[in-house]
Design a protein around this motif. Structure first.
Motif, short mmCIF file in Angstrom:
data_model
loop_
_atom_site.label_atom_id
_atom_site.label_comp_id
_atom_site.label_asym_id
_atom_site.label_seq_id
_atom_site.Cartn_x
_atom_site.Cartn_y
_atom_site.Cartn_z
N TRP A 276 0.81 -1.21 0.00
CA TRP A 276 0.00 0.00 0.00
C TRP A 276 0.85 1.27 0.00
O TRP A 276 0.37 2.34 -0.35
N LEU A 277 2.07 1.15 0.45
CA LEU A 277 2.94 2.33 0.47
C LEU A 277 3.23 2.79 -0.95
O LEU A 277 3.57 1.99 -1.82
N ASN A 278 3.10 4.07 -1.18
CA ASN A 278 3.35 4.63 -2.51
C ASN A 278 3.85 6.06 -2.32
O ASN A 278 3.07 7.01 -2.26
N ALA A 279 5.17 6.19 -2.21
CA ALA A 279 5.77 7.49 -1.92
C ALA A 279 5.51 8.50 -3.02
O ALA A 279 5.29 9.69 -2.74
N ASP A 280 5.53 8.06 -4.29
CA ASP A 280 5.29 8.98 -5.41
C ASP A 280 3.87 9.54 -5.35
O ASP A 280 3.65 10.75 -5.54
N LEU A 281 2.91 8.66 -5.09
CA LEU A 281 1.52 9.09 -4.98
C LEU A 281 1.37 10.08 -3.82
O LEU A 281 0.69 11.10 -3.94
N ALA A 282 2.01 9.78 -2.71
CA ALA A 282 1.92 10.67 -1.54
C ALA A 282 2.50 12.04 -1.86
O ALA A 282 1.96 13.07 -1.43
N ALA A 283 3.60 12.06 -2.60
CA ALA A 283 4.22 13.34 -2.96
C ALA A 283 3.28 14.15 -3.86
O ALA A 283 3.16 15.38 -3.70
N ARG A 284 2.61 13.46 -4.79
CA ARG A 284 1.67 14.16 -5.67
C ARG A 284 0.50 14.71 -4.87
O ARG A 284 0.04 15.83 -5.09
N PHE A 285 0.01 13.90 -3.92
CA PHE A 285 -1.13 14.34 -3.13
C PHE A 285 -0.77 15.51 -2.21
O PHE A 285 -1.61 16.34 -1.90
N ALA A 286 0.47 15.57 -1.79
CA ALA A 286 0.89 16.71 -0.96
C ALA A 286 0.74 18.00 -1.76
O ALA A 286 0.25 19.02 -1.24
N LYS A 287 1.12 17.96 -3.04
CA LYS A 287 0.99 19.14 -3.89
C LYS A 287 -0.48 19.41 -4.23
O LYS A 287 -0.93 20.57 -4.26
N THR A 288 -1.23 18.33 -4.46
CA THR A 288 -2.65 18.49 -4.79
C THR A 288 -3.43 19.09 -3.62
O THR A 288 -4.26 19.98 -3.79
N ARG A 289 -3.12 18.61 -2.42
CA ARG A 289 -3.83 19.12 -1.24
C ARG A 289 -3.47 20.58 -0.95
O ARG A 289 -4.29 21.35 -0.46
N ALA A 290 -2.24 20.94 -1.29
CA ALA A 290 -1.85 22.35 -1.12
C ALA A 290 -2.64 23.24 -2.06
O ALA A 290 -3.14 24.31 -1.68
N ALA A 291 -2.77 22.77 -3.33
CA ALA A 291 -3.57 23.53 -4.31
C ALA A 291 -5.04 23.58 -3.86
O ALA A 291 -5.72 24.61 -4.01
N ARG A 292 -5.51 22.48 -3.30
CA ARG A 292 -6.90 22.42 -2.82
C ARG A 292 -7.14 23.46 -1.72
O ARG A 292 -8.21 24.07 -1.64
N ARG A 293 -6.15 23.67 -0.87
CA ARG A 293 -6.29 24.66 0.20
C ARG A 293 -6.53 26.06 -0.35
O ARG A 293 -7.25 26.87 0.22
N VAL A 294 -5.88 26.35 -1.51
CA VAL A 294 -6.08 27.67 -2.12
C VAL A 294 -7.52 27.79 -2.62
O VAL A 294 -8.17 28.83 -2.44
N VAL A 295 -8.02 26.72 -3.22
CA VAL A 295 -9.41 26.75 -3.72
C VAL A 295 -10.39 26.92 -2.57
O VAL A 295 -11.29 27.77 -2.61
N THR A 296 -10.24 26.12 -1.52
CA THR A 296 -11.18 26.22 -0.39
C THR A 296 -11.06 27.58 0.30
O THR A 296 -12.05 28.12 0.80
N GLY A 297 -9.85 28.15 0.28
CA GLY A 297 -9.66 29.49 0.86
C GLY A 297 -10.42 30.53 0.06
O GLY A 297 -11.06 31.44 0.62
N ALA A 298 -10.36 30.41 -1.29
CA ALA A 298 -11.08 31.35 -2.15
C ALA A 298 -12.58 31.22 -1.95
O ALA A 298 -13.32 32.23 -1.91
N LEU A 299 -13.07 29.98 -1.81
CA LEU A 299 -14.50 29.77 -1.62
C LEU A 299 -14.97 30.28 -0.26
O LEU A 299 -16.10 30.75 -0.12
N GLU A 300 -14.08 30.18 0.75
CA GLU A 300 -14.45 30.66 2.08
C GLU A 300 -14.65 32.18 2.07
O GLU A 300 -15.53 32.71 2.77
N VAL A 301 -13.86 32.87 1.25
CA VAL A 301 -14.04 34.32 1.10
C VAL A 301 -15.43 34.62 0.56
O VAL A 301 -16.14 35.51 1.05
N GLU A 302 -15.86 33.87 -0.43
CA GLU A 302 -17.18 34.08 -1.04
C GLU A 302 -18.31 33.67 -0.08
O GLU A 302 -19.37 34.30 -0.04
#
Length: 972
Positions: free
Chosen positions: A842-868
């Motif tokens: 189940w360990l997948n370091a590459d997938l985890a690294a991608r998700f770290a970047k994806t979740r960071a981008a997601r935080r920007v989206v949720t931050g923008a929506l929270e403003v609205e």
């Protein structure tokens, strides 16, 4: 909802569970305790180990050996802390694949229990010494038995697992027999001797005390500066000593000086009218403290005549201050030599140390070195012997621990003799008995000792030939300490400690089973009777009838008959230091029980940090003497419990926290969670606000578990293969595998704070705030056969098994509830399981690294929506369809807009690699991601609430394509 709007609420797959949000732990926990007892969970785990061994897959034994609490009162919060940490060790190692055994025990002998019986006697106006010793011992035994039963139930209420049906008690006949046998090993290997040296003595309890039985409190003492006049030399100048124990002056035998200290000869020129100094007299003092002496003696002017070299003191003989005194009857008409001492300092006092070998360790060592006479002026109740001139019968401290007349009488006599230069009082830290709370004294008495530097010829010298060598080697090389600072602390104590005082002048304990030859001296080779047949008879008698038989009429004659003439030997009636009892438990618990370990070496000893000088210490000395090393592999220490303000708990302050009250209000699992959340290596604070915070953490965790329990009834029991799962599910499996390694590592390192924090963060952040939030849509609205929904339920099953077993050692009641809600059954219990298996794949370091970047981008989206949302432009994120501006590299990582809108919980989303327009939303800590808000186009699906262009174009009114298909698949 309008009348013509379709109502699809009944078609949504909402969670269903009997697992309540309100735990009701105080009311429900007792039922689980009864269930575990009925199931015999602890015994079934032992059977499980036997079955595994029979099948060729033995579970390695893991033994946490219990340090015995005293059976003399209700449990306090420190007990709860200690037993809870122990339980977490035992349970976690069991679930990590060991046969993890725990035999609870109790210390039943000694002063804590004897003192309680004496208190009862005093309340009735009775004298303990008037009662038959065996009858008195029986009362102590009965008292201990009662508290063992009470404490056992209180410990069980904490959820502590163990062999409660068959604990160990130091007063069991077999235990008493083995303790005696262990003592007789000291007798036979030559380390036992009788010596006369000063020990800490309690005038109230009338017994010697070990260092572990002493605590330090502020105490106001008399201080005196005393002239010792030379027989000859030093130009007739007085050598001045300073002491805080005027009562020791009658026992003075020397004055010590420091060979490297700078001394001076001072002539008194003028004095205050209240001074006892005399103009013209000469005083010898250390230069560094001369001014303080001048002030104390109310000397207004003096002249430093010259330097006095330390060499000038060699061979100087002084007179005792009471030499020739009226009424002294010649008692003190002896020489007082001046002697060099390494312990003499010039940072306080006078630079000279009054030396009474009978009343201090440094003094005693000087006495041994220079063959000074020992005195026996002070009796067991801290009164001077009746025939001591001037002071006979006067107490230092009375039987209530209050100051007697001895100090003041000596001060007056010194003044009468012209020896008192000055007097005063000082408040300082002073030793007190931890039971009577009364001050103690150093008193010279005949005691029995274990010589820790004596060579032992026993064939067990792998780690050294003496107790000290073996103990130091064990601490340095054989034992792991948690926290690591414990090693240095225990090592320093062993390095510096004197011989072990084994004897106590009490009634309730295991006697020192030895005999001394009538008329022989302790230094004579035949002073002690050393005979294996005698030892065997004693052990057999104790095994049959307990240690009380030692005190029965004719016992000596029976034991010695046919071996030696009983009339030639005296029977010793002192009892063993209770620390010897508990220090010997590795023999009668670890060695002799079926659930012990034959080599007598436990995996873990775990107690409070004070036990470096207590149980860890005595067990180390005892084991080093009898098995050649420490009887443990790991030593874990925890701090003390304090109130919320960091103050020591005290009944008088009203800031105690009783575990029984915490359990009554919150339940045992909340108390256990408080332990798990804290860093137990330091002192721990507890109080109402802290417990409220703990309860809040518990509620958040319970909420996560409840969501799992609500969704899992829909699982079909078939796991979707990892490779077939969406990447989101694969990422959660990666986190499970990653966390499994961390949880096992931290449990093995006894770091429960790290265990819980990792699990809690995963449950609340990775699951509740991220994964569950995203997958609610698929769980509620997808058709049952959709891949996302089946994969999600598969992952949730894996998560469930991992969480419920990982958390079982910390929250045994709650995890049993979680388990039984899903898997009811008469024989079902989470505590019969090991940690859930997690696949390394189940360990997948590459997938985890991608998700770290994806979740960071997601935080920007949720931050923008929270403003609205704050601006009330939207009420839900499903009303949005933002454009997200990212670099081409990040766009490749994020993947499709369709997948990213699912992660962001929006109805739509566009990904652009073009430059973001001015004013686009961003976060400072996430570079390269900007968001422009746009409302979602289309109508709101009345089933899933997404806003999509195709809503209203399908067979089922006001639905999107996904919901229309789900309804059709359900035959609606």
């Amino acid at each position: 909802m309008c009348a013509d709007t379709p109502d699809y609420r009944s078609t949504v797959y909402l969670p269903e569970t009997e697992f309540p949000m309100r735990a009701g732990l105080p009311a429900r926990e007792p039922a689980w305790l009864e269930r575990w007892e009925t199931l015999g969970v602890y015994d079934r785990l032992r059977e499980k180990a036997k079955e595994a061994a029979a099948n060729g897959a033995p579970r390695k034994p893991y033994v946490l050996h219990d340090g015995p609490p005293y059976a003399n009162g209700n449990l306090h919060i420190g007990h709860a802390l200690n037993k809870t940490i122990k339980d977490m060790v035992v349970r976690s190692h069991q679930m990590m694949g060991f046969d993890s055994r725990y035999v609870p025990g109790w210390d039943c002998h000694g002063l804590p229990i004897e003192w309680k019986i004496e208190e009862q006697y005093r309340a009735k106006g009775l004298n303990k010494d008037d009662v038959d010793v065996v009858a008195f011992r029986q009362e102590c035994r009965k008292f201990a038995e009662g508290w063992v039963d009470i404490q056992r139930e209180e410990f069980k209420r904490l959820g502590v697992t163990g062999n409660w049906a068959n604990p160990y008690l130091t007063m069991d006949f077999h235990a008493e027999a083995v303790i005696a046998q262990e003592f007789m090993k000291f007798l036979m290997n030559g380390t036992l001797y009788q010596g006369s040296k000063p020990v800490m003595w309690s005038p109230v309890e009338k017994t010697a005390l070990a260092e572990a039985e002493v605590e330090y409190h502020d105490h106001t003492s008399h201080t005196i500066w005393v002239r010792f006049k030379p027989v000859a030399g030093l130009e007739g100048a007085s050598v001045v000593i300073w002491t805080t124990t005027p009562w020791t002056i009658p026992q003075n035998r020397a004055v010590a000086y420091g060979e490297k200290i700078a001394y001076g000869l001072y002539r008194v020129d003028a004095v205050d009218e209240k001074s006892t100094a005399v103009a013209g007299e000469l005083l010898v003092l250390a230069d560094s403290v001369a001014e303080s002496v001048k002030t104390a003696a109310k000397i207004t002017d003096w002249t430093r005549v010259r330097d006095v070299a330390a060499s000038e003191f060699e061979g100087v003989i002084l007179k005792h201050p009471y030499n020739g005194v009226e009424g002294g009857n010649g008692e003190w008409d002896y020489d007082v030599p001046m002697l060099p001492g390494d312990h003499v300092t010039d940072d306080a006092g006078t630079g000279f140390v009054h030396t009474a070998p009978s009343h201090g360790d440094d003094d005693y060592q000087m006495g041994v070195k220079f063959k000074l006479p020992m005195t026996y002026n002070v009796t067991e109740d801290s009164s001077y012997r009746k025939d001591l001139p001037l002071f006979g019968g006067q107490h230092i401290f009375d039987t209530n621990g209050k100051e007697g007349p001895a100090n003041v009488s000596n001060i007056k006599q010194l003044a009468y003799a012209g020896a008192l230069l000055a007097k005063g009082k000082i408040k300082h830290s002073y030793p007190h008995s931890w039971r009577s709370k009364a001050p103690v004294i150093f008193r010279n008495t005949p005691q029995w000792f274990a010589a820790i530097d004596a060579k032992i010829e026993d064939g067990k010298g792998t780690y050294g030939d003496t107790i000290r060598e073996r103990a130091l080697k064990s601490v340095s090389e054989l034992v792991t300490f948690t926290p690591a600072t414990g090693r240095n602390r225990l090592h320093a104590m062993i390095e510096q400690r004197p011989d072990w005082v084994l004897s106590r002048q009490r009634a309730w304990g295991v006697p020192l089973t030895c005999f001394t030859k009538v008329g022989a001296l302790p230094t004579d080779a035949d002073f002690l009777l050393r005979n294996e047949e005698v030892n065997a008879r004693i052990a057999a008698a104790f095994e049959k009838d307990g240690a009380d038989v030692w005190y029965t009429q004719g016992f000596k004659e029976k034991i010695l008959a046919g071996i030696v003439n009983p009339e030639d030997y005296n029977q010793v009636f002192d009892v063993l230091d209770v620390w010897f009892d508990s220090g010997s438990t590795h023999a009668f618990v670890l060695r002799d029980r079926e659930d012990g370990v034959p080599d007598q070496i436990a995996d873990v000893y775990l107690e409070g940090t004070d036990q470096h000088r207590g149980w860890f210490h005595s067990s180390l000395l005892q084991g080093s003497a009898t098995i050649g090393r420490a009887p443990y592999k790991n030593v874990i220490t925890h701090g003390f419990t304090l109130d919320e303000k960091g103050m020591k708990m005290s009944k008088s302050l009203g800031n105690t926290v009783a575990p029984q009250e915490v359990i009554k209000e919150y339940g045992a699992d909340i108390l256990r969670l408080w332990v798990a959340q804290a860093d137990y290596s330091t002192d721990l604070r507890i109080g109402k606000e802290i417990l409220k915070g703990t309860a809040d953490s518990y509620r958040r965790l319970r909420n996560t578990l409840r969501f799992l329990m609500g969704a899992l009834p829909a699982w079909d029991g078939k796991h979707v293969a990892r490779d077939e799962m969406p990447e989101l599910e694969q990422f959660i499996l990666h986190r499970l595998a990653e966390l499994d390694a961390q949880v096992r590592r931290d449990y093995a390192a006894f770091d429960f704070q790290a265990v819980f924090q990792a699990i809690f963060t995963f449950a609340t952040s990775d699951l509740s705030a991220f994964y569950f939030d995203i997958r609610k849509d698929a769980l509620y609205c997808d058709a049952p056969d959709s891949l996302e929904r089946r994969a999600c339920l598969s992952v949730m099953d894996h998560v469930y098994h991992a969480l419920v077993t990982w958390l079982a050692p910390i929250l045994p009641f709650t995890m049993e509830e979680v388990w039984l809600t899903r898997f009811p059954g008469e024989d079902s219990s989470v505590h019969l399981l090991d940690f859930a298996p997690v696949e390394a794949g189940w360990l997948n370091a590459d997938l985890a690294a991608r998700f770290a970047k994806t979740r960071a981008a997601r935080r920007v989206v949720t931050g923008a929506l929270e403003v609205e949302r704050t601006a009330k432009t939207i009420g839900s994120s499903l009303e949005a369809a933002p454009t997200v501006y990212v670099s081409p590299e990040l766009a490749a990582v994020i993947g499709s807009a369709q997948g990213f809108d699912t992660l962001c919980i929006t109805s739509g989303l566009k990904i652009s690699t073009e430059a973001a327009p001015e004013g686009a939303f961003g976060l400072d800590d996430v570079a390269g991601v900007k968001v422009v808000f746009e409302k979602a186009a289309g109508e709101k699906c009345q089933r899933c609430w997404k806003i999509l262009p195709d809503v209203g174009t399908h067979a089922h009114p006001a639905t999107c394509a996904r919901c229309d298909a789900a309804l059709s698949a359900a035959g609606l």
